[in-house]
Design a protein around this motif. Structure first.
Motif: not given
Length: 75
Positions: A4-6, A48-56, A59-65, A67-74
């Motif tokens: 997964m890439k995020g 870091v652009e290519d390291t995120c795995n999209g775990c979110s 976004a879960i801990v952000c108190p003000d919402a 962040l949005t995380v998008y993920r796709a299969k590489e």
């Protein structure tokens, strides 16, 4: 199994720079910038652009919402 890439998209005007997402990221792909938004807060960005795995975790801990995380299969 496909890897997964995020991508993290930040609403920079809502971000208050609380740093919770930076601490929550297990892969250390986020950091606070030295730039400020219109409210005077340093905001977070994906450094870091290519390291995120999209775990979110960020976004879960952000108190003000901010962040949005998008993920796709590489391919």
């Amino acid at each position: 199994m496909a890897k997964m890439k995020g991508v993290v998209v930040v609403n920079t005007e809502r971000c208050k720079g609380c740093n919770l997402c930076v601490v929550a990221c297990p892969l250390h792909v986020l950091s606070l910038t030295s730039k400020v938004n219109q409210k005077g807060y340093n905001y977070v960005q994906q450094i870091v652009e290519d390291t995120c795995n999209g775990c979110s975790s960020c976004a879960i801990v952000c108190p003000d919402a901010c962040l949005t995380v998008y993920r796709a299969k590489e391919a």
